[in-house]
Enzyme design. Structure first.
Site, PDB file in Angstrom:
ATOM      1  N   TYR A 172       0.820  -1.213   0.000  1.00 52.38           N
ATOM      2  CA  TYR A 172       0.000   0.000   0.000  1.00 52.38           C
ATOM      3  C   TYR A 172       0.857   1.267   0.000  1.00 52.38           C
ATOM      4  O   TYR A 172       0.352   2.349   0.304  1.00 52.38           O
ATOM      5  CB  TYR A 172      -0.898   0.030   1.230  1.00 52.38           C
ATOM      6  CG  TYR A 172      -2.115  -0.878   1.162  1.00 52.38           C
ATOM      7  CD1 TYR A 172      -1.971  -2.255   1.032  1.00 52.38           C
ATOM      8  CD2 TYR A 172      -3.393  -0.358   1.236  1.00 52.38           C
ATOM      9  CE1 TYR A 172      -3.079  -3.081   0.987  1.00 52.38           C
ATOM     10  CE2 TYR A 172      -4.508  -1.175   1.190  1.00 52.38           C
ATOM     11  CZ  TYR A 172      -4.344  -2.540   1.061  1.00 52.38           C
ATOM     12  OH  TYR A 172      -5.449  -3.351   1.021  1.00 52.38           O
ATOM     13  N   ASP A 230      -5.316  -7.097   5.116  1.00 57.08           N
ATOM     14  CA  ASP A 230      -6.582  -6.681   4.505  1.00 57.08           C
ATOM     15  C   ASP A 230      -7.404  -7.904   4.111  1.00 57.08           C
ATOM     16  O   ASP A 230      -8.582  -8.034   4.465  1.00 57.08           O
ATOM     17  CB  ASP A 230      -6.290  -5.812   3.269  1.00 57.08           C
ATOM     18  CG  ASP A 230      -7.569  -5.412   2.554  1.00 57.08           C
ATOM     19  OD1 ASP A 230      -8.505  -4.968   3.234  1.00 57.08           O
ATOM     20  OD2 ASP A 230      -7.628  -5.561   1.316  1.00 57.08           O
ATOM     21  N   ASP A 259     -11.072  -9.777   5.902  1.00 57.30           N
ATOM     22  CA  ASP A 259     -12.369 -10.064   5.262  1.00 57.30           C
ATOM     23  C   ASP A 259     -12.696 -11.552   5.428  1.00 57.30           C
ATOM     24  O   ASP A 259     -13.850 -11.926   5.658  1.00 57.30           O
ATOM     25  CB  ASP A 259     -12.359  -9.703   3.764  1.00 57.30           C
ATOM     26  CG  ASP A 259     -12.942  -8.306   3.496  1.00 57.30           C
ATOM     27  OD1 ASP A 259     -12.683  -7.391   4.306  1.00 57.30           O
ATOM     28  OD2 ASP A 259     -13.653  -8.140   2.483  1.00 57.30           O
ATOM     29  N   ASP A 269      -0.927 -18.307   2.555  1.00 57.11           N
ATOM     30  CA  ASP A 269      -1.923 -19.220   1.975  1.00 57.11           C
ATOM     31  C   ASP A 269      -2.348 -20.265   3.012  1.00 57.11           C
ATOM     32  O   ASP A 269      -3.531 -20.546   3.199  1.00 57.11           O
ATOM     33  CB  ASP A 269      -1.425 -19.856   0.667  1.00 57.11           C
ATOM     34  CG  ASP A 269       0.035 -20.273   0.690  1.00 57.11           C
ATOM     35  OD1 ASP A 269       0.695 -20.099   1.742  1.00 57.11           O
ATOM     36  OD2 ASP A 269       0.522 -20.791  -0.331  1.00 57.11           O
ATOM     37  N   LYS A 289       5.031 -14.482   3.252  1.00 61.09           N
ATOM     38  CA  LYS A 289       5.051 -15.330   2.049  1.00 61.09           C
ATOM     39  C   LYS A 289       6.512 -15.446   1.599  1.00 61.09           C
ATOM     40  O   LYS A 289       6.887 -15.061   0.487  1.00 61.09           O
ATOM     41  CB  LYS A 289       4.167 -14.688   0.965  1.00 61.09           C
ATOM     42  CG  LYS A 289       3.986 -15.497  -0.305  1.00 61.09           C
ATOM     43  CD  LYS A 289       3.154 -16.764  -0.137  1.00 61.09           C
ATOM     44  CE  LYS A 289       3.104 -17.547  -1.442  1.00 61.09           C
ATOM     45  NZ  LYS A 289       2.486 -18.868  -1.291  1.00 61.09           N
TER      46      LYS A 289
HETATM   47  C1  IPM Z   1     -10.048  -1.833   4.446  1.00 59.65           C
HETATM   48  C2  IPM Z   1     -10.315  -1.408   3.028  1.00 59.65           C
HETATM   49  C3  IPM Z   1      -9.190  -0.521   2.558  1.00 59.65           C
HETATM   50  C4  IPM Z   1      -7.904  -1.301   2.622  1.00 59.65           C
HETATM   51  C5  IPM Z   1      -9.368   0.069   1.151  1.00 59.65           C
HETATM   52  C6  IPM Z   1     -10.606   0.893   1.075  1.00 59.65           C
HETATM   53  C7  IPM Z   1      -8.143   0.818   0.724  1.00 59.65           C
HETATM   54  O1  IPM Z   1     -10.475  -2.518   2.214  1.00 59.65           O
HETATM   55  O2  IPM Z   1      -9.946  -0.954   5.325  1.00 59.65           O
HETATM   56  O3  IPM Z   1      -9.932  -3.041   4.694  1.00 59.65           O
HETATM   57  O4  IPM Z   1      -7.605  -2.114   1.740  1.00 59.65           O
HETATM   58  O5  IPM Z   1      -7.168  -1.102   3.592  1.00 59.65           O
HETATM   59 MN    MN Z   2     -10.449  -4.410   3.259  1.00 63.29          MN
END
Ligand code: IPM
Ligand code: MN
Ligand code: NAD
Length: 375
Positions: A157, A264, A268, A240, A207
């Protein structure tokens, strides 16, 4: 149950010496469901302030979102970061607009804030609350209870790269991942400290088999730092395999430390196994308090459900709770998360993503009511 407090050294806000806090919060509702869930978080914070007069929070709402971009050609004013720096904390909804390229709102607001304010820890609880029917058949609370410490200022990032030969058949995109010793050491040390404080094991995710420079470097620094924490059980996992184990052996994890992009993606995945995006909260921490920290749900602007009053507000409310913990009131962080859990456990007032039929407003009111009951 792990203590997911986002307490992080010196609070930014001022304290009256009796546990009271006074703090100024910059509120960035953003786009899509952002304003809906931020309003919910503010409503719960107002309820907390009514129950405890020693909580003195002031909110300034800043309209810096994709509409602002359409009007001004930028997501925030030129002096936006300077203005935000004056606050004790930032409370953010989400940005993202179907009519704009993905990277425009993100690089116009969120990522500059995380980087400029050295919010190098992105702390994300992955916890299956009592009463949530998760997708993993056999898992019940507290089987899924981890804290992800995501590096939040560099890695993939960093925003460094190039587009070579644009518009030609040879066009080539370069996206350079940046791993600095300073950047890796500070987040890894934060994670070891957290693991020690909570008495939980640490898993470092990288990784290093394929990423022969950055991955090997990350692992080497983790190894070096681990010598200072002989009391913390630590393991290094390839990302992974870590994704696999989060699903097949979630009990294995306590604290997870990961580079930016893996953090990130894994969070999720974490949301997926712990009740969904509607419950996943996040704290972007500047642990030294040299600039404000920022609190947000991990979900995006959810254009598919925006404007319908059906977004789950619990992630944003949980993020507001983490903000109180960071500002010096971990007792209130626990109380608000406890109120969320009791609403979920009762199961009578849930949004659709959790199997209910309630709207954002009803769930918010239920949390505020549960908060009063707990006093
Ligand atoms: C998160 C989001 C952000 C990230 C995006 C919006 C840049 O997905 O906060 O998880 O990847 O950090
Ligand atoms: Mn995210
Ligand atoms: P998203 O998180 O917005 O949505 C993914 C799925 O989760 C959707 O089905 C959505 O309906 C659901 N969901 C999200 N929040 C919910 C909630 N509170 N209650 C119930 N369901 C919820 O991710 P996306 O669709 O990939 O991205 C949409 C936009 O948001 C994009 O522009 C993206 O760049 C942006 N984004 C912003 C942030 C942020 O500002 N922090 C984070 C992630 C994505």
């Amino acid at each position: 149950m792990a203590d997911s407090r986002s307490e992080a050294g010196t609070p930014d806000s001022s304290s009256d010496g009796e546990g009271g806090i006074r703090a100024r919060i910059a509120v960035l509702p953003g786009d899509g469901v952002g304003p809906e869930v931020v309003a919910a978080g503010l409503q719960v914070l107002q309820a907390a302030m009514r129950l405890d007069r020693t909580l003195k929070l002031e909110f300034d709402e800043l309209p810096w979102n994709s509409n602002y971009y359409r009007a001004h050609g930028r997501m925030m004013p030129e002096d936006g970061l300077d203005r935000l720096r004056e606050y004790d904390a930032i409370y953010l909804g989400a940005v993202g607009d179907p009519a704009l390229p993905f990277h425009v709102p993100v690089w116009g607001l969120i990522l500059p804030i995380r980087q400029a304010f050295d919010q190098y820890v992105n702390l994300r609880p992955v916890r299956l609350l009592h009463g949530v029917r998760g997708v993993l058949r056999d898992a019940v609370a507290p089987d899924i209870d981890m804290l992800v410490v995501r590096e939040n200022t560099e890695g993939e990032y960093a925003g460094k790269g190039d587009l070579l030969f644009p518009g030609t058949p040879r066009e080539t995109a370069l996206q350079t991942a940046v791993y600095s010793r300073h950047g890796v050491e500070r987040v890894v040390r934060y994670a070891f400290e957290l693991a020690r404080k909570e008495g939980r094991p640490l898993a470092s995710v990288s990784k290093a088999n394929a990423l022969n420079y950055s991955g090997v470097f990350w692992d080497r620094i983790v190894d070096e730092i681990s010598f200072d924490y002989p009391d913390v059980p630590a393991e290094t996992l390839l990302v992974d395999a870590a994704a696999l184990y989060m699903v097949t052996q979630p009990q294995r994890f306590g604290i997870i430390v990961a580079p930016n992009l893996y953090g990130d993606i894994l969070t999720d995945l974490g949301a997926g196994i712990a009740g969904g995006m509607g419950l996943a909260a996040s704290a972007n921490l500047n642990p030294e308090g040299t600039a404000p920290s920022m609190f947000e749900p991990i979900h995006g602007s959810a254009p598919d459900i925006a404007g319908k009053g059906m977004a789950n507000p619990l992630a944003a409310i949980w993020a507001a709770a983490m903000m109180l913990g960071h500002l010096g009131r971990p007792d209130w962080e626990e109380r608000i998360v406890g109120a969320i859990e009791s609403v979920v456990e009762r199961g009578a007032c849930l949004t659709r993503d959790l199997g209910g039929t309630a709207g954002t407003a009803e769930v918010t009111q239920a949390v505020a009511a549960a908060l009063s009951e707990a006093v």
